[in-house]
Design an enzyme around this catalytic site. Structure first.
Site, PDB file in Angstrom:
ATOM      1  N   CYS A 113      40.844  37.721  70.080  1.00  7.42           N
ATOM      2  CA  CYS A 113      41.224  37.362  68.697  1.00  7.42           C
ATOM      3  C   CYS A 113      42.474  38.099  68.219  1.00  7.42           C
ATOM      4  O   CYS A 113      43.111  37.670  67.262  1.00  7.42           O
ATOM      5  CB  CYS A 113      40.060  37.633  67.744  1.00  7.42           C
ATOM      6  SG  CYS A 113      38.627  36.623  68.137  1.00  7.42           S
ATOM      7  N   HIS A 250      43.373  37.448  60.698  1.00  3.42           N
ATOM      8  CA  HIS A 250      42.555  36.698  61.651  1.00  3.42           C
ATOM      9  C   HIS A 250      41.335  36.180  60.893  1.00  3.42           C
ATOM     10  O   HIS A 250      40.722  36.901  60.104  1.00  3.42           O
ATOM     11  CB  HIS A 250      42.133  37.612  62.799  1.00  3.42           C
ATOM     12  CG  HIS A 250      41.050  37.019  63.652  1.00  3.42           C
ATOM     13  ND1 HIS A 250      41.154  35.753  64.189  1.00  3.42           N
ATOM     14  CD2 HIS A 250      39.836  37.504  64.033  1.00  3.42           C
ATOM     15  CE1 HIS A 250      40.048  35.497  64.869  1.00  3.42           C
ATOM     16  NE2 HIS A 250      39.238  36.537  64.786  1.00  3.42           N
ATOM     17  N   ASN A 280      36.413  30.312  63.405  1.00  6.64           N
ATOM     18  CA  ASN A 280      37.174  31.342  64.117  1.00  6.64           C
ATOM     19  C   ASN A 280      37.805  30.708  65.358  1.00  6.64           C
ATOM     20  O   ASN A 280      37.100  30.332  66.286  1.00  6.64           O
ATOM     21  CB  ASN A 280      36.216  32.477  64.496  1.00  6.64           C
ATOM     22  CG  ASN A 280      36.898  33.617  65.232  1.00  6.64           C
ATOM     23  OD1 ASN A 280      38.036  33.484  65.667  1.00  6.64           O
ATOM     24  ND2 ASN A 280      36.192  34.723  65.385  1.00  6.64           N
TER      25      ASN A 280
HETATM   26  O1  UT7 Z   1      36.717  37.257  65.915  1.00  4.12           O
HETATM   27  C1  UT7 Z   1      36.140  38.356  66.524  1.00  4.12           C
HETATM   28  C2  UT7 Z   1      35.434  39.136  65.557  1.00  4.12           C
HETATM   29  N1  UT7 Z   1      34.156  38.536  65.211  1.00  4.12           N
HETATM   30  C3  UT7 Z   1      33.675  38.801  64.051  1.00  4.12           C
HETATM   31  O2  UT7 Z   1      34.353  39.476  63.314  1.00  4.12           O
HETATM   32  C4  UT7 Z   1      32.280  38.389  63.694  1.00  4.12           C
HETATM   33  C5  UT7 Z   1      31.649  39.485  62.920  1.00  4.12           C
HETATM   34  N2  UT7 Z   1      30.288  39.283  62.511  1.00  4.12           N
HETATM   35  C6  UT7 Z   1      29.919  38.327  61.614  1.00  4.12           C
HETATM   36  O3  UT7 Z   1      30.728  37.538  61.162  1.00  4.12           O
HETATM   37  C7  UT7 Z   1      28.488  38.337  61.129  1.00  4.12           C
HETATM   38  O4  UT7 Z   1      27.855  39.501  61.569  1.00  4.12           O
HETATM   39  C8  UT7 Z   1      27.675  37.102  61.580  1.00  4.12           C
HETATM   40  C9  UT7 Z   1      28.158  35.887  60.816  1.00  4.12           C
HETATM   41  C10 UT7 Z   1      27.857  36.901  63.072  1.00  4.12           C
HETATM   42  C11 UT7 Z   1      26.194  37.313  61.272  1.00  4.12           C
HETATM   43  O5  UT7 Z   1      26.021  37.591  59.892  1.00  4.12           O
HETATM   44  P1  UT7 Z   1      25.054  38.791  59.434  1.00  4.12           P
HETATM   45  O6  UT7 Z   1      24.994  38.762  57.977  1.00  4.12           O
HETATM   46  O7  UT7 Z   1      25.558  40.034  60.092  1.00  4.12           O
HETATM   47  O8  UT7 Z   1      23.663  38.319  59.987  1.00  4.12           O
HETATM   48  P2  UT7 Z   1      22.715  39.031  61.054  1.00  4.12           P
HETATM   49  O9  UT7 Z   1      23.328  39.002  62.411  1.00  4.12           O
HETATM   50  O10 UT7 Z   1      22.260  40.345  60.510  1.00  4.12           O
HETATM   51  O11 UT7 Z   1      21.493  38.045  61.006  1.00  4.12           O
HETATM   52  C12 UT7 Z   1      20.670  37.900  59.834  1.00  4.12           C
HETATM   53  C13 UT7 Z   1      19.579  36.908  60.146  1.00  4.12           C
HETATM   54  C14 UT7 Z   1      18.845  37.205  61.462  1.00  4.12           C
HETATM   55  O12 UT7 Z   1      17.490  36.887  61.284  1.00  4.12           O
HETATM   56  P3  UT7 Z   1      16.407  38.069  61.068  1.00  4.12           P
HETATM   57  O13 UT7 Z   1      16.505  38.931  62.283  1.00  4.12           O
HETATM   58  O14 UT7 Z   1      16.834  38.758  59.804  1.00  4.12           O
HETATM   59  O15 UT7 Z   1      15.127  37.311  60.948  1.00  4.12           O
HETATM   60  C15 UT7 Z   1      19.463  36.223  62.428  1.00  4.12           C
HETATM   61  O16 UT7 Z   1      18.588  35.865  63.480  1.00  4.12           O
HETATM   62  O17 UT7 Z   1      20.149  35.604  60.299  1.00  4.12           O
HETATM   63  C16 UT7 Z   1      19.721  35.033  61.534  1.00  4.12           C
HETATM   64  N3  UT7 Z   1      20.770  34.150  62.031  1.00  4.12           N
HETATM   65  C17 UT7 Z   1      20.881  32.875  61.644  1.00  4.12           C
HETATM   66  N4  UT7 Z   1      20.146  32.121  60.820  1.00  4.12           N
HETATM   67  C18 UT7 Z   1      20.541  30.841  60.639  1.00  4.12           C
HETATM   68  C19 UT7 Z   1      21.758  34.450  62.894  1.00  4.12           C
HETATM   69  N5  UT7 Z   1      22.534  33.362  63.089  1.00  4.12           N
HETATM   70  C20 UT7 Z   1      21.993  32.369  62.332  1.00  4.12           C
HETATM   71  C21 UT7 Z   1      22.349  31.029  62.119  1.00  4.12           C
HETATM   72  N6  UT7 Z   1      21.592  30.300  61.263  1.00  4.12           N
HETATM   73  N7  UT7 Z   1      23.410  30.458  62.711  1.00  4.12           N
END
Ligand code: UT7
Length: 323
Positions: A113, A250, A280
């Site tokens: 990225c 980005h 992204n």
């Molecule tokens: O370009 C390279 C750099 N990449 C990035 O910068 C990405 C950085 N990270 C992010 O953008 C975020 O961390 C994400 C969008 C990937 C995830 O968001 P989050 O608020 O950190 O969510 P999380 O990973 O803590 O997940 C929260 C909950 C989990 O469920 P439990 O364990 O709380 O029951 C996940 O399993 O959301 C669940 N979850 C989803 N639910 C519905 C994860 N993905 C999904 C989904 N739909 N697609």
């Protein structure tokens, strides 16, 4: 001194649009969750048989047109990509053969990225060293090819696309009022490999592999690293955040853009946001956002643009550019 001046920018997005609602039919997710946690509404996906080089060639053709330049004038082609057509040769060689003179150097840059920022640094140094007078830099990706479409934690986040700039040498005074790339700052820290990587490759599994990410950890590092590389860019040029006309970050997650802008004390109205439309697109995301701002008339000649990115590696960096 020579300055590397952006003469034209171009972008290309594949025709096929994939909405959150369509994704919700394939994995356990919802339009609401994706919008709330990422800001993403839709993404573009390459057609069957459409390769990264096809996207790159289209974006570069448009950038050359915007710059009023012919491909025969270009003496360097660089493609920033983590999704090359083939393991080798470089995707840039296909672009060079489609648009340039035979014999002109071409190679890919791999910083995921952060690839476009790394590419700007490479092109800037070629120009400053007198080894290039007119370079084309393209960020192009087909991340749809390396996604695990059953993994809801990654497949909703990425899209395909390409953006390109034509950069040429111009005499400058060496001050921050010059047009062109004023500075680039690059970083990496391989200790964080396991936070964001592809679980395949020619020397490990002999397969292409899929994107794996610990999203929460990446998010946390992104906000800290992005704010710090923006500050070093400003300090190196004796400027403050108020001197910056546009932040072109980005585009990984709207919440990362908001947190970084707020950490920097930057007016959110000065941040170009396209993650809602493109998701992204890795190395393509900065030139796609930059093209959007230039095409709709927000980013104007003479204005100061700050670009920053963070990605797998980890890699991160910034570029300060006067258009
Ligand atoms: O370009 C390279 C750099 N990449 C990035 O910068 C990405 C950085 N990270 C992010 O953008 C975020 O961390 C994400 C969008 C990937 C995830 O968001 P989050 O608020 O950190 O969510 P999380 O990973 O803590 O997940 C929260 C909950 C989990 O469920 P439990 O364990 O709380 O029951 C996940 O399993 O959301 C669940 N979850 C989803 N639910 C519905 C994860 N993905 C999904 C989904 N739909 N697609």
């Amino acid at each position: 001194m020579f300055r590397s001046v952006i003469q034209g920018v171009g972008a290309y997005l594949p025709e096929r649009v994939l909405t959150n609602a369509e994704l919700a039919k394939q994995v356990d997710t919802s339009d609401e969750w994706i919008i709330e946690r990422t800001g993403i509404c839709k993404r573009h996906v390459a057609a069957d048989g459409q390769k990264t080089s096809d996207l790159a060639i289209e974006a570069a053709t448009r950038a050359l047109k915007a710059a009023g330049r012919d491909g025969n004038e270009v003496d360097l082609f660089v493609v920033a990509t983590a999704t090359p057509d083939e393991t080798f040769p470089a995707t840039a060689a296909r672009v060079q053969s489609a648009l340039g003179r035979p014999g002109v150097p071409s190679f890919d840059v791999q910083a995921v990225c952060s690839g476009f920022i790394y590419g700007l640094a490479v092109v800037d140094n070629f120009i400053k060293a007198g080894q290039s007078k007119c370079a084309v830099l393209i960020g192009a990706e087909t991340f749809s090819r390396i996604l695990d479409w059953e993994d809801r934690t990654t497949c909703v986040l990425f899209g395909d696309g390409a953006g390109a700039v034509v950069v040429s040498a111009e005499e400058g005074t060496g001050t921050s009022s010059d047009r062109g790339i004023l500075s680039t700052h690059l970083h990496s820290d391989g200790r964080y490999h396991d936070m964001l990587y592809v679980d395949g490759g020619p020397a490990s599994t002999q397969t292409t592999g899929h994107v794996r990410m610990k999203g929460k950890e990446v998010f946390r590092h992104a906000v800290v690293n992005l704010a710090s590389t923006v500050r070093e860019a400003l300090d190196a040029n004796g400027l403050t955040i108020d001197d910056v006309d546009w932040l072109v970050p980005h585009q990984a997650n709207k919440r990362i853009l908001d947190s970084t802008a707020s950490k920097l004390g930057m007016d959110p109205a000065k941040v170009i946001v396209t993650v809602d439309q493109h998701a992204n697109t890795s190395a393509a995301s900065i030139p796609l956002a930059f093209e959007t701002g230039v095409a709709d008339g927000r980013i104007k000649p003479g204005q100061l643009v700050l670009m920053e990115a963070m990605g797998g590696g980890f890699t991160w960096g910034s570029a300060l550019v006067r258009l």
